[in-house]
Design an enzyme around this catalytic site. Structure first.
Site, short mmCIF file in Angstrom:
data_model
loop_
_atom_site.label_atom_id
_atom_site.label_comp_id
_atom_site.label_asym_id
_atom_site.label_seq_id
_atom_site.Cartn_x
_atom_site.Cartn_y
_atom_site.Cartn_z
N CYS A 139 23.26 25.26 -10.03
CA CYS A 139 23.59 26.16 -8.58
C CYS A 139 24.00 27.37 -9.45
O CYS A 139 25.14 28.11 -10.41
CB CYS A 139 24.51 25.53 -8.37
SG CYS A 139 25.42 26.69 -6.81
N THR A 204 17.04 27.70 -7.64
CA THR A 204 17.36 29.66 -6.65
C THR A 204 17.00 30.12 -8.75
O THR A 204 17.83 29.99 -9.08
CB THR A 204 17.63 29.52 -6.01
OG1 THR A 204 18.87 28.60 -6.59
CG2 THR A 204 17.73 28.62 -4.52
#
Length: 412
Positions: A139, A204
């Site tokens: 993350c 991401t």
């Protein structure tokens, strides 16, 4: 209406179709996931659950988007962290989802700063009834070196955390990889050595999407400041496909859940052809809603019909043999562009791009129709990419001086 078998087997778990919500704001509670299942999605990865002592306090606003011309959401920046609900609430939601949707796949995403936390979370989500576990090792919004994307660059830490999860649960488990790394394969191998059954990729990308030119602050602005955070959306698809292809070639037959810029059935097919068995989606849902599942499924079914394939499993990874090192590519011939003068609108974009960005091979006559000088043209096809009406296609194939052979038709 065409009906094909979209079901897949992934890490021993049956999915009615490969489409899942990725761990993110789109699967943050029971109500959201239930609606997603009602719409026809095959599975969900519930928003990442942290340990009981880890409290989330979000900023506002927390999103930004990269646009191009009139197109929204080319890329999307998200500063949101893991699930903000209590651990008890998240576990209750997972339990309720499995009770009410027994044929759907519920995947628990977990993350913790210590081996004890990972082990305990794995035990708790197993008791709640989850079908699988996804370890969030990546993350980009979490700043701790023991909890967030930095973990995903450390093979030893990833191995240890995977071992901890396996101590807490016998469920199938995949490790979610960070793209904020040069080579993902060594970390993925460490995860598999630690007990991971498969890999999820990609999370991401660390980003700054835009900067306010007047205030000189990155976006979004939170009380006069901003920060680096995760970048998703269509713009990250090429990065995701690259990592997936490298994983499949670097680790033979590794099971992969593909993530990163999937918006259409064509995107989905590309991920499958490069080795993804299941597919996870967030940003497209944030734009268009869960309803996109109808187009995703029907598009894949028509593609399978076109390809003469009855089972989606038959397409997984079949494109990888056609990706080879750049130094091994055939460099013996040139494919010249061909201009359709009936389609051409005389805008001059091909001429400008060729002159200013390529090899000055295109000329314009008084009728504003382009012609190509083969003595200058190298067959790069920049002209075809910038043509707004697709009036330029692949034309004559010519062997370079001194080279022999005839390029296979499929090669061009």
């Amino acid at each position: 209406m065409i009906k094909k078998d979209l079901s897949v087997e992934f890490l021993g778990v049956h999915f009615e179709n490969p489409f899942c919500l990725s761990s993110s704001p789109v699967g943050n509670c029971y109500e959201m996931c239930a609606k997603c299942f009602d719409e026809g999605w095959g599975g969900i990865v519930f928003k990442t659950i942290g340990p009981k002592h880890f409290l989330i306090d979000e900023v506002s606003p927390r999103f930004d988007a990269l646009t191009k011309e009139g197109t929204p959401f080319v890329g999307f920046k998200n500063m949101e962290q893991i699930a903000e609900h209590s651990l008890e609430q998240n576990l209750a939601d997972i339990k309720k989802l499995k009770e009410n949707y027994p044929d759907k796949v519920v995947i628990a995403s977990i993350m913790g700063p210590t081996e004890e936390d990972w082990e305990e979370l794995a035990r708790l989500v197993t008791e709640a009834g989850a079908d699988m576990i996804e370890m969030n090792l990546s993350c980009p919004q979490m700043t701790s070196h023991a909890m967030g994307s930095d973990v995903g660059t450390n093979p030893e830490l990833c191995r240890a955390f995977c071992q901890a999860v396996k101590r807490g649960s016998k469920l199938p488990m995949m490790a979610k990889m960070t793209p904020n790394i040069t080579d993902m394969v060594p970390v993925a191998k460490a995860c598999l050595e630690g007990g991971a059954d498969g890999i999820a990729a990609i999370n991401t990308i660390k980003s700054i999407c835009n900067v306010d030119l007047d205030r000189k602050i990155g976006l979004p602005i939170i009380n006069g400041k901003s920060s680096i955070s995760g970048y998703s959306g269509k713009a990250v698809k090429p990065v995701a496909l690259r990592f997936i292809q490298q994983l499949r070639t670097g680790i033979k037959d590794v099971a992969i859940s593909g993530i990163g810029g999937i918006e259409t059935w064509e995107d989905a097919a590309e991920f499958i052809l490069l080795g993804s068995t299941t597919l996870q989606i967030t940003t497209a849902v944030m734009q268009y809603g869960y309803r996109i599942i109808d187009d995703l499924k029907s598009g894949l079914e028509y593609y399978m019909e076109e390809q003469g394939v009855d089972s989606l499993m038959d397409l997984i990874g079949v494109a990888n043999d056609n990706l080879i090192p750049a130094e091994d590519l055939d460099r013996d011939y040139v494919v010249y562009p061909e201009f359709d003068t009936d389609k051409c609108i005389g805008c001059g974009r091909c001429y400008v791009s060729c002159f200013d960005g390529a090899h000055q091979a295109i000329t314009f006559g008084e009728d504003r129709k382009p012609t190509c000088d083969h003595d200058k043209c190298v067959g790069c096809h920049l002209c075809a990419l910038v043509c707004p009406v697709k009036a330029i296609s692949k034309g004559e194939v010519v062997m370079k001086p001194g080279r022999k052979g005839t390029p296979a038709e499929k090669a061009i």
